[in-house]
Design a protein around this motif. Structure first.
Motif, PDB file in Angstrom:
ATOM      1  N   MET A 171       0.849  -1.201   0.000  1.00 52.96           N
ATOM      2  CA  MET A 171       0.000   0.000   0.000  1.00 52.96           C
ATOM      3  C   MET A 171       0.882   1.247   0.000  1.00 52.96           C
ATOM      4  SD  MET A 171      -3.153   0.997   0.142  1.00 52.96           S
ATOM      5  CE  MET A 171      -3.837  -0.586   0.587  1.00 52.96           C
ATOM      6  N   PRO A 172       0.943   1.979  -1.107  1.00 54.52           N
ATOM      7  CA  PRO A 172       1.769   3.196  -1.114  1.00 54.52           C
ATOM      8  C   PRO A 172       1.271   4.236  -0.101  1.00 54.52           C
ATOM      9  CG  PRO A 172       1.134   2.560  -3.342  1.00 54.52           C
ATOM     10  CD  PRO A 172       0.324   1.725  -2.398  1.00 54.52           C
ATOM     11  N   THR A 173       2.210   4.816   0.613  1.00 54.80           N
ATOM     12  CA  THR A 173       1.916   5.937   1.505  1.00 54.80           C
ATOM     13  C   THR A 173       3.018   6.974   1.324  1.00 54.80           C
ATOM     14  OG1 THR A 173       3.156   5.050   3.394  1.00 54.80           O
ATOM     15  CG2 THR A 173       0.831   4.417   3.216  1.00 54.80           C
ATOM     16  N   LYS A 174       2.675   8.220   1.603  1.00 55.59           N
ATOM     17  CA  LYS A 174       3.691   9.250   1.518  1.00 55.59           C
ATOM     18  C   LYS A 174       3.261  10.446   2.352  1.00 55.59           C
ATOM     19  CE  LYS A 174       1.840  10.980  -2.915  1.00 55.59           C
ATOM     20  NZ  LYS A 174       2.158  11.239  -4.339  1.00 55.59           N
ATOM     21  N   THR A 175       4.226  11.258   2.710  1.00 53.93           N
ATOM     22  CA  THR A 175       3.959  12.541   3.331  1.00 53.93           C
ATOM     23  C   THR A 175       3.981  13.599   2.238  1.00 53.93           C
ATOM     24  OG1 THR A 175       4.941  11.861   5.425  1.00 53.93           O
ATOM     25  CG2 THR A 175       4.726  14.219   5.041  1.00 53.93           C
ATOM     26  N   VAL A 176       2.976  14.449   2.238  1.00 60.50           N
ATOM     27  CA  VAL A 176       2.867  15.487   1.208  1.00 60.50           C
ATOM     28  C   VAL A 176       2.780  16.850   1.882  1.00 60.50           C
ATOM     29  CG1 VAL A 176       1.792  13.940  -0.458  1.00 60.50           C
ATOM     30  CG2 VAL A 176       0.339  15.257   1.102  1.00 60.50           C
ATOM     31  N   GLN A 177       3.035  17.876   1.105  1.00 60.15           N
ATOM     32  CA  GLN A 177       2.934  19.261   1.570  1.00 60.15           C
ATOM     33  C   GLN A 177       1.829  19.949   0.784  1.00 60.15           C
ATOM     34  OE1 GLN A 177       4.722  20.570   4.150  1.00 60.15           O
ATOM     35  NE2 GLN A 177       5.714  18.576   4.425  1.00 60.15           N
ATOM     36  N   ILE A 178       0.840  20.490   1.473  1.00 60.46           N
ATOM     37  CA  ILE A 178      -0.305  21.127   0.833  1.00 60.46           C
ATOM     38  C   ILE A 178      -0.148  22.643   0.964  1.00 60.46           C
ATOM     39  CG2 ILE A 178      -2.816  21.351   0.817  1.00 60.46           C
ATOM     40  CD1 ILE A 178      -2.940  18.628   2.248  1.00 60.46           C
ATOM     41  N   PRO A 179      -0.020  23.357  -0.135  1.00 61.07           N
ATOM     42  CA  PRO A 179       0.059  24.824  -0.035  1.00 61.07           C
ATOM     43  C   PRO A 179      -1.275  25.390   0.458  1.00 61.07           C
ATOM     44  CG  PRO A 179       0.749  24.036  -2.209  1.00 61.07           C
ATOM     45  CD  PRO A 179       0.089  22.892  -1.523  1.00 61.07           C
ATOM     46  N   THR A 180      -1.219  26.264   1.440  1.00 62.37           N
ATOM     47  CA  THR A 180      -2.408  26.936   1.961  1.00 62.37           C
ATOM     48  C   THR A 180      -2.128  28.438   2.012  1.00 62.37           C
ATOM     49  OG1 THR A 180      -1.940  27.135   4.332  1.00 62.37           O
ATOM     50  CG2 THR A 180      -2.635  24.957   3.543  1.00 62.37           C
ATOM     51  N   PRO A 181      -3.157  29.269   2.198  1.00 62.88           N
ATOM     52  CA  PRO A 181      -2.910  30.709   2.331  1.00 62.88           C
ATOM     53  C   PRO A 181      -2.004  31.068   3.508  1.00 62.88           C
ATOM     54  CG  PRO A 181      -5.223  30.300   1.862  1.00 62.88           C
ATOM     55  CD  PRO A 181      -4.606  28.966   2.133  1.00 62.88           C
ATOM     56  N   ASP A 182      -1.872  30.133   4.472  1.00 60.60           N
ATOM     57  CA  ASP A 182      -1.098  30.419   5.678  1.00 60.60           C
ATOM     58  C   ASP A 182       0.216  29.654   5.748  1.00 60.60           C
ATOM     59  OD1 ASP A 182      -3.158  32.096   6.496  1.00 60.60           O
ATOM     60  OD2 ASP A 182      -4.204  30.483   7.537  1.00 60.60           O
ATOM     61  N   GLY A 183       0.585  28.964   4.670  1.00 60.17           N
ATOM     62  CA  GLY A 183       1.843  28.227   4.696  1.00 60.17           C
ATOM     63  C   GLY A 183       1.735  26.894   3.990  1.00 60.17           C
ATOM     64  N   GLN A 184       2.426  25.889   4.551  1.00 58.88           N
ATOM     65  CA  GLN A 184       2.427  24.536   4.002  1.00 58.88           C
ATOM     66  C   GLN A 184       1.895  23.587   5.072  1.00 58.88           C
ATOM     67  OE1 GLN A 184       3.819  23.211   0.950  1.00 58.88           O
ATOM     68  NE2 GLN A 184       3.995  25.280   0.147  1.00 58.88           N
ATOM     69  N   ALA A 185       0.824  22.878   4.739  1.00 60.52           N
ATOM     70  CA  ALA A 185       0.273  21.876   5.656  1.00 60.52           C
ATOM     71  C   ALA A 185       0.850  20.519   5.292  1.00 60.52           C
ATOM     72  CB  ALA A 185      -1.250  21.843   5.554  1.00 60.52           C
ATOM     73  N   ASP A 186       1.518  19.875   6.247  1.00 60.68           N
ATOM     74  CA  ASP A 186       1.964  18.510   6.006  1.00 60.68           C
ATOM     75  C   ASP A 186       0.766  17.570   6.154  1.00 60.68           C
ATOM     76  OD1 ASP A 186       2.409  19.484   8.795  1.00 60.68           O
ATOM     77  OD2 ASP A 186       2.861  17.373   9.210  1.00 60.68           O
ATOM     78  N   ALA A 187       0.788  16.501   5.407  1.00 65.63           N
ATOM     79  CA  ALA A 187      -0.329  15.560   5.403  1.00 65.63           C
ATOM     80  C   ALA A 187       0.186  14.175   5.058  1.00 65.63           C
ATOM     81  CB  ALA A 187      -1.405  15.994   4.404  1.00 65.63           C
ATOM     82  N   PHE A 188      -0.605  13.182   5.436  1.00 68.13           N
ATOM     83  CA  PHE A 188      -0.316  11.779   5.125  1.00 68.13           C
ATOM     84  C   PHE A 188      -1.270  11.325   4.037  1.00 68.13           C
ATOM     85  CE2 PHE A 188      -1.246   7.252   5.823  1.00 68.13           C
ATOM     86  CZ  PHE A 188       0.027   6.712   5.858  1.00 68.13           C
ATOM     87  N   ALA A 189      -0.767  10.630   3.036  1.00 72.86           N
ATOM     88  CA  ALA A 189      -1.611  10.106   1.968  1.00 72.86           C
ATOM     89  C   ALA A 189      -1.386   8.612   1.829  1.00 72.86           C
ATOM     90  CB  ALA A 189      -1.298  10.797   0.649  1.00 72.86           C
ATOM     91  N   ALA A 190      -2.488   7.881   1.647  1.00 73.36           N
ATOM     92  CA  ALA A 190      -2.441   6.438   1.384  1.00 73.36           C
ATOM     93  C   ALA A 190      -3.363   6.150   0.215  1.00 73.36           C
ATOM     94  CB  ALA A 190      -2.876   5.646   2.618  1.00 73.36           C
ATOM     95  N   PHE A 191      -2.954   5.221  -0.641  1.00 77.53           N
ATOM     96  CA  PHE A 191      -3.751   4.946  -1.839  1.00 77.53           C
ATOM     97  C   PHE A 191      -3.405   3.554  -2.359  1.00 77.53           C
ATOM     98  CE2 PHE A 191      -0.089   7.632  -2.561  1.00 77.53           C
ATOM     99  CZ  PHE A 191       0.624   7.006  -3.587  1.00 77.53           C
TER     100      PHE A 191
END
Length: 251
Positions: free
Chosen positions: A1-21
């Motif tokens: 199961m692939p997983t990764k940490t991603v960075q989501i650009p937001t108006p207030d910075g970068q939100a780190d997040a976990f993704a699984a697919f």
């Protein structure tokens, strides 16, 4: 199961997040999963992985990214009652700083990021939330009615409050199918009635259910509130909801 940490650009910075697919190449329905107040941690990654195993791309953001990457503060492997006072002393200022305005700005960024991923299909997405995350899932669904086709909340907090901007006041804008799975005592009968009335008025398909023999937090295996049979009930409600809303199976 692939997983990764991603960075989501937001108006207030970068939100780190976990993704699984899923690990095969085609595109999959997207699910935005909001954690409980204890935040992004292995227990939420496990839930994301299980959902991904059913064929979904699951994105779990760090709600408190403005204060640092996850884990924003150290948590024990098992969060027992004795640890909760110290944890919540650190946590409550972060929760209080997570205003409705911030929630909605973040929701725009999260939905935009999720739907832009190459592994995510072009159809609608779902929002899921636990504890305070249930209110965030509902706010996201009501702010993005054209994109969110299913919303689920488990042992919810702050869905119906006395505040002028309580999430339930936006439910008339909702178009998604809904399941709310409550712990015993999570909401008063009056608050449940108010929530149901708003859902009725929106004309959406929904279920609200009090799961028997539960306390707040029953889905979280890393806490004393965990109830294995209630966790299974949660999957038994959630998976058909997602299947019907995102895969157009059934009416």
């Amino acid at each position: 199961m692939p997983t990764k940490t991603v960075q989501i650009p937001t108006p207030d910075g970068q939100a780190d997040a976990f993704a699984a697919f899923p690990d095969h190449g085609e595109r999959h329905p997207g699910v935005l999963l909001y954690p409980d107040a204890l935040g992004l941690r292995p227990e939420l990654e496990k839930k994301a992985g299980e959902l991904a195993g059913h064929g979904y791309y699951v994105l779990v953001p760090n709600l408190f990214y403005r204060h640092g990457p996850a884990p924003v503060f150290d948590l024990p492997e098992h969060i027992g009652e004795e640890a909760r006072p110290a944890i919540f002393a650190q946590l409550m200022p972060l929760v209080e700083a997570h205003t409705t305005e911030r929630v909605l700005r973040d929701a725009d960024a999260y939905v935009g990021f999720l739907t832009a991923q190459p592994e995510v299909g072009a159809g609608p997405v779902a929002t899921i939330g636990y504890c305070m995350g249930a209110a965030l899932a509902m706010r996201t669904a009501t702010a993005h009615p054209g994109q969110v086709a299913a919303v689920a909340g488990f042992h919810p907090g702050f869905l119906v409050t006395d505040a002028p901007d309580s999430p339930h006041h936006r439910i008339p804008e909702l178009t998604a199918r809904v399941h709310i799975g409550l712990a015993v005592g999570d909401m008063t009968p009056e608050a449940i009635g108010e929530l149901n009335q708003a859902l009725d008025a929106a004309g959406v398909e929904y279920t609200t259910e009090v799961y028997p023999d539960t306390i707040h937090g029953f889905t979280m295996a890393d806490t004393d509130a965990f109830n294995p049979s209630a966790l299974q009930r949660h999957w038994d409600r959630l998976l058909p909801l997602l299947d019907r809303a995102l895969r157009n199976s059934g009416s």
